[in-house]
Design an enzyme around this catalytic site. Structure first.
Site, PDB file in Angstrom:
ATOM      1  N   ASN A 198       0.830  -1.206   0.000  1.00  0.00           N
ATOM      2  CA  ASN A 198       0.000   0.000   0.000  1.00  0.00           C
ATOM      3  C   ASN A 198       0.870   1.264   0.000  1.00  0.00           C
ATOM      4  O   ASN A 198       1.997   1.254   0.518  1.00  0.00           O
ATOM      5  CB  ASN A 198      -0.908  -0.036   1.234  1.00  0.00           C
TER       6      ASN A 198
HETATM    7  N1  PLP Z   1      -2.579  -1.391   3.881  1.00  0.00           N
HETATM    8  C1  PLP Z   1      -3.427  -2.006   3.043  1.00  0.00           C
HETATM    9  C2  PLP Z   1      -3.121  -3.382   2.567  1.00  0.00           C
HETATM   10  C3  PLP Z   1      -4.595  -1.345   2.632  1.00  0.00           C
HETATM   11  O1  PLP Z   1      -5.419  -1.933   1.769  1.00  0.00           O
HETATM   12  C4  PLP Z   1      -4.850  -0.038   3.110  1.00  0.00           C
HETATM   13  C5  PLP Z   1      -6.057   0.685   2.690  1.00  0.00           C
HETATM   14  O2  PLP Z   1      -6.959   0.167   2.117  1.00  0.00           O
HETATM   15  C6  PLP Z   1      -3.926   0.545   3.973  1.00  0.00           C
HETATM   16  C7  PLP Z   1      -2.802  -0.151   4.337  1.00  0.00           C
HETATM   17  C8  PLP Z   1      -4.127   1.948   4.497  1.00  0.00           C
HETATM   18  O3  PLP Z   1      -5.084   1.906   5.502  1.00  0.00           O
HETATM   19  P1  PLP Z   1      -5.385   3.166   6.428  1.00  0.00           P
HETATM   20  O4  PLP Z   1      -6.332   4.016   5.681  1.00  0.00           O
HETATM   21  O5  PLP Z   1      -6.011   2.562   7.658  1.00  0.00           O
HETATM   22  O6  PLP Z   1      -4.114   3.855   6.734  1.00  0.00           O
END
Ligand code: PLP
Length: 507
Positions: free
Chosen positions: A192
């Site tokens: 991400n």
């Molecule tokens: N990691 C993954 C695998 C995600 O899919 C996402 C968001 O969809 C995130 C991190 C980021 O999440 P957050 O908005 O809670 O920071």
């Protein structure tokens, strides 16, 4: 506002929420407003005189609702879910009603202790290793952060500080800034965006290594990168693996990554923001492989465990690594029970000082749904995704581009990317369902993610009908356009023919 009026406002607001949620299918999932439409309907200053709550709820209906993308609608099929539940909504109300901050145990003992309890409940529900439990004798435990991004940043910062300390001990001849300049972190190109951002915020180089063709990041790739970097004098600090990547919900190979991290004493963090909930399901037990070897992990309860945003669980194997990295104290923060080996002051586990009583909404959600209800919701998401995948596979004009994973199906219209791009554009214009596109190896695809507060099989039928009829419409329009283009070509051939005849005659 006196308490009588507060009561009326509260009752009317609950009615408002119930009315909104129970009729959510009647609204287009995407808003029709244009940029500045909302701003232009609002005054430029705080009203000088207090206004009646009825007027405010009216404006909520008139100005705010038309400007919303409806995340709780089952026709919201973008990103990953951010679902909620009645228990969690009431939890949010109670959190605001009580209005406490729990950065130290003394600031609200129940806030800290309930958090320890629900994090242990959750760790057991997900079958996490015992060393992540507060009730275990070791130094591990769980904490609620606001987001996966914050959790990853905390892990990166803690790993960085621990690495700097260790290097200073091992190499007293090196200056701290020399050491900091050599630190390096790793993740995959499928991780991400928050991983790359954590590297930027922590001022540490974040290398995004290429995942294998099946989109999985494995130890062999990490090993090659670390060997090369160590030979160049760099200091590997942390590797962030993903269980459930945002693009296709691929699962990195934690076992092989753990072996390399152990060999090079690199912190291993797992971002399981979406897929983490599935650790609870026996049929997904495979996903938990290797978690006993990781240093920390995060998982968003607001993704598919029906706790409203924001609520991100994070566990660390050794909380001392985090507390020692972030422990900045002041006399006004001290209290007589602040021995961190006995009971945590969670401010040392996070970035801000203040902290919400999020454990309350988690506690209420868990109690109102029960473990059985939580598992049933996740299984429902999986079943609905299977239903959708079946529909895609039954239509020869489409193809599935990655194996279905939990509640996510990645698919595309066969042929040029242009057809899939047109389809997505058309669906966005119609606003009936909302999907986002993604790309891998030059192939554009759409992600259909099961979302909303209460998705049903009939919602999947609705979405699929919308998708396939729009593809039919695009193909029909293309044929008409091709025919028109063909007619023009015929005409120009005809004209060229006439011209030739004229010239021949003239000659
Ligand atoms: N990691 C993954 C695998 C995600 O899919 C996402 C968001 O969809 C995130 C991190 C980021 O999440 P957050 O908005 O809670 O920071």
């Amino acid at each position: 506002m006196d308490f009588d009026e507060f009561r009326e406002f509260g009752h009317a607001s609950i009615e408002f929420i119930i009315n909104y949620l129970s009729n959510i299918r009647q609204r287009n999932v995407l808003s029709s407003v244009q940029p500045f439409d909302v701003i232009n309907q609002l005054p430029r200053q705080i009203p000088e005189q207090p206004e009646h709550w009825r007027q405010i709820l009216n404006d909520m209906e008139r100005i705010i609702l038309p400007g919303l993308t409806h995340w709780q609608s089952p026709y919201f099929n973008a990103f990953f879910p951010s679902s909620t539940s009645a228990g969690s909504i009431i939890g949010e109300l109670l959190i605001a009603g009580i209005g406490v901050l729990g950065f130290s145990w003394i600031c609200s003992p129940a806030c800290t202790e309930l958090e320890m309890v629900v994090m242990d409940w959750l760790a057991k529900f997900l079958h996490l290793p015992k060393h992540f439990l507060h009730e275990d004798d070791g130094p591990g435990g769980g904490v609620i952060q606001g987001s996966a991004s914050e959790s990853v940043l905390v892990a990166v910062l803690a790993a960085r500080e621990q690495a700097v300390r260790k290097e200073r001990e091992n190499h007293p001849e090196m200056s701290e800034s020399d050491i900091r300049g050599k630190l390096i972190a790793y993740s995959s190109d499928q991780s991400n965006s928050c991983i790359e951002k954590a590297g930027l915020l922590a001022a540490i180089r974040m290398k995004l290594l290429p995942a294998d063709e099946d989109l999985i990041f494995r130890g062999a790739t990490l090993q090659k990168a670390i060997e090369k970097d160590v030979a160049a004098g760099l200091i590997p600090v942390i590797c962030i693996a993903t269980l459930g990547t945002t693009g296709t919900c691929a699962y990195d190979d934690i076992e092989s990554l753990a072996s390399i991290c152990e060999q090079y004493q690199v912190w291993l963090h797992v971002d399981a923001a979406y897929a983490g909930g599935a650790f609870a399901l026996d049929e997904c037990a495979e996903l938990r492989r290797g978690l006993d070897r990781v240093d920390s992990l995060n998982f968003n309860l607001h993704k598919f465990m029906q706790v409203s945003f924001d609520c991100a669980a994070m566990w660390v194997r050794d909380a001392n690594n985090v507390v020692d990295s972030f422990n900045v104290d002041r006399i006004y923060l001290k209290h007589k029970h602040d021995d961190q080996t006995k009971i945590p002051d969670f401010r040392h586990w996070q970035i801000p000082l203040g902290r919400r009583f999020r454990a309350l909404k988690v506690w209420i959600t868990f109690r109102t749904l029960g473990a059985e209800g939580l598992r049933a919701t996740m299984r429902k998401h999986i079943d609905l995704a299977i239903q959708f995948e079946r529909a895609v596979k039954a239509d020869k004009r489409f193809e599935v581009v990655a194996p279905r994973a939990l509640g996510l199906v990645c698919f595309r219209a066969k042929g040029d990317n242009e057809i899939t791009a047109q389809l997505q554009h058309r669906l966005m214009e119609r606003k009936k369902i909302y999907m986002v596109k993604a790309e891998h190896c030059g192939r554009l695809f759409l992600r259909f993610s099961i979302c909303g507060m209460d998705p049903k099989p009939s919602d999947i039928e609705f979405a699929w009908t919308e998708i396939e009829t729009q593809l039919t419409a695009i193909c029909a329009e293309d044929q008409v356009n091709a025919r028109k283009a063909g007619d023009i070509t015929d005409l120009s051939h005809h004209l060229t023919g006439l011209q030739l005849t004229n010239e021949t005659l003239r000659r």
